[in-house]
Design an enzyme around this catalytic site. Structure first.
Site, PDB file in Angstrom:
ATOM      1  CE  LYS A   1      19.799   3.489  87.941  1.00 14.73           C
ATOM      2  NZ  LYS A   1      19.981   4.161  86.625  1.00 14.73           N
TER       3      LYS A   1
ATOM      4  CD  GLU B   1      24.939  10.909  85.576  1.00 16.92           C
ATOM      5  OE1 GLU B   1      24.148  11.647  86.188  1.00 16.92           O
ATOM      6  OE2 GLU B   1      25.500   9.910  86.089  1.00 16.92           O
TER       7      GLU B   1
ATOM      8  CE1 TYR C   1      26.609   5.839  84.528  1.00 15.37           C
ATOM      9  CE2 TYR C   1      26.243   3.728  85.605  1.00 15.37           C
ATOM     10  CZ  TYR C   1      26.806   4.474  84.584  1.00 15.37           C
ATOM     11  OH  TYR C   1      27.556   3.850  83.623  1.00 15.37           O
TER      12      TYR C   1
ATOM     13  NE  ARG D   1      23.297  -1.929  86.729  1.00 15.73           N
ATOM     14  CZ  ARG D   1      23.041  -0.789  86.092  1.00 15.73           C
ATOM     15  NH1 ARG D   1      23.889  -0.330  85.183  1.00 15.73           N
ATOM     16  NH2 ARG D   1      21.940  -0.108  86.361  1.00 15.73           N
TER      17      ARG D   1
ATOM     18  CG  HIS E   1      20.959   9.273  85.226  1.00 18.36           C
ATOM     19  ND1 HIS E   1      21.492   9.538  83.976  1.00 18.36           N
ATOM     20  CD2 HIS E   1      21.385   8.021  85.541  1.00 18.36           C
ATOM     21  CE1 HIS E   1      22.191   8.498  83.556  1.00 18.36           C
ATOM     22  NE2 HIS E   1      22.159   7.572  84.485  1.00 18.36           N
TER      23      HIS E   1
ATOM     24  CG  ASP F   1      18.670   6.020  83.676  1.00 14.87           C
ATOM     25  OD1 ASP F   1      17.840   5.780  84.567  1.00 14.87           O
ATOM     26  OD2 ASP F   1      19.546   5.210  83.333  1.00 14.87           O
TER      27      ASP F   1
END
Length: 371
Positions: free
Chosen positions: A75, A118, A94, A15, A96, A270
């Site tokens: 990510k 998130e 993101y 991505r 996490h 995740d």
């Protein structure tokens, strides 16, 4: 503002943080966009597509990090990335952080302002920037589970949809949120026998109405969880506590009661995973076996379908990304839902769930920004 988009470097992550269409929007708002060469290759967008959208092309990630005011990724930053961040930058991606103390420490040391997709919220109490990837991951979970269930891959050798005269496979979905809904939809579409477990009666009622009786719903107790897991061929872990580490709902002891060759798909990986025996895997080596049960725990599942997932992600993140680019930190002050995405600011943790999970003192986002 100069907005930078480096190429993703996580294992088999295809991505990209900004599609050419998103770049055009930033440029239309008067911003400069710097994209690392090859960043869009995974979605079939070459450097010329980005140039046509108005971006400048950087030869390296180091150039992007050094020259950009805001970094837009997909990510969480890897070690070689977080050491390049600095205190006058915004990181929008993101994160996490709850199960990842090393990354958290790296972001704190950098001084960066880190906004996590998130934990951004909306007026309905949803997580609008997590939702599109949850939709993708939920649907992929069934494809992954069905593949792992095949005998050559170590599974039981059951076809989820069955055939006339042979009953279908059984799928247990733990969690009735976005991931669980889309996993159940895919499994039911294949003809599997599907049960969704959740602890919210209103949510179970809604799911029952949505599926019109095509799936079973069950209130999640320890007994119900054991019964469904012991009878299932594929178990989907779709549990989410926003920002926090996922609870370990399926213990190692429970594996002994499951069918040999059954498959666990941990979409919560995740956030640390909701199966006690889970550990993150990659698309290169997606599965492993514990006590005769196959585990699929890929931490970037949507990366396997980057054309779909990158465009879906950009559609969701663009609105808030433009606010950050247009107004800088003031966007976090003015917009409470975006401010909920603030996880780290100038060496402080600003999200309660992350702070509790990692043992840090938490400072309220408004106070952090005021300071």
């Amino acid at each position: 503002m100069r907005v930078g988009c480096p190429k993703e470097i996580k294992n088999h992550e295809y991505r990209v943080g900004l599609t050419p269409a998103a770049v055009r929007e930033y440029v239309a708002h008067g911003h400069e966009v710097l994209v690392q060469t090859g960043a869009g290759a995974g979605i079939g967008a070459d450097d010329n597509a980005y140039r046509a959208a108005g971006a400048a092309i950087a030869d390296s990630a180091a150039d992007v990090f050094a020259r950009s005011d805001m970094i837009v990724k997909v990510k969480e930053p890897q070690r070689e990335e977080w050491v390049q961040l600095r205190s006058d930058q915004i990181l929008y991606t993101y994160l996490h952080l709850a199960p990842d103390p090393e990354q958290a420490r790296g972001l704190l040391d950098s001084g960066v302002t880190a906004v996590a997709y998130e934990t951004v919220t909306d007026d309905r109490g949803g997580l609008p920037l997590l939702a599109p990837m949850s939709e993708v991951a939920g649907r992929l979970a069934i494809q992954a589970g069905a593949t792992a269930l095949q005998k050559p891959n170590g599974g039981r050798g059951v076809l989820l949809g069955g055939v006339p005269g042979v009953p279908p496979g059984k799928v247990a979905v733990i969690g009735g949120g976005v991931v669980g809904l889309h996993a159940a939809r895919m499994a039911a579409g294949l003809g599997a026998d599907v049960t969704i477990l959740d602890r919210s009666i209103p949510r179970l009622r809604l799911l029952d109405e949505l599926f019109g009786g095509r799936v079973h719903t069950r209130f999640s107790t320890v007994e119900a969880l054991e019964e469904e897991c012991f009878s299932a061929d594929v178990i989907i872990g779709a549990v989410l506590i926003p920002g926090a580490a996922a609870p370990k709902l399926v213990t190692r002891e429970m594996l002994s009661g499951m069918k040999a060759g059954a498959v666990l798909v941990d979409v919560a990986i995740d956030q640390g995973g909701c199966f006690e025996t889970s550990h993150a895997t990659t698309h290169a080596e997606p599965t492993y076996e514990v006590d005769g049960v196959i585990h699929y725990c890929v931490a970037n599942m949507p990366g396997a379908v980057p054309v779909t997932s990158a465009h879906a992600l950009n559609n969701a993140t663009l609105h808030y990304g433009l606010q950050l680019a247009d107004k800088g930190l003031k966007a976090l002050v003015d917009e409470p839902h975006l401010r909920n995405g603030l996880n780290v600011h100038h060496g402080k943790i600003t999200n309660r769930a992350v702070a509790d999970a990692l043992g840090y003192e938490m400072i309220e986002p408004k106070a952090a920004l005021a300071a």
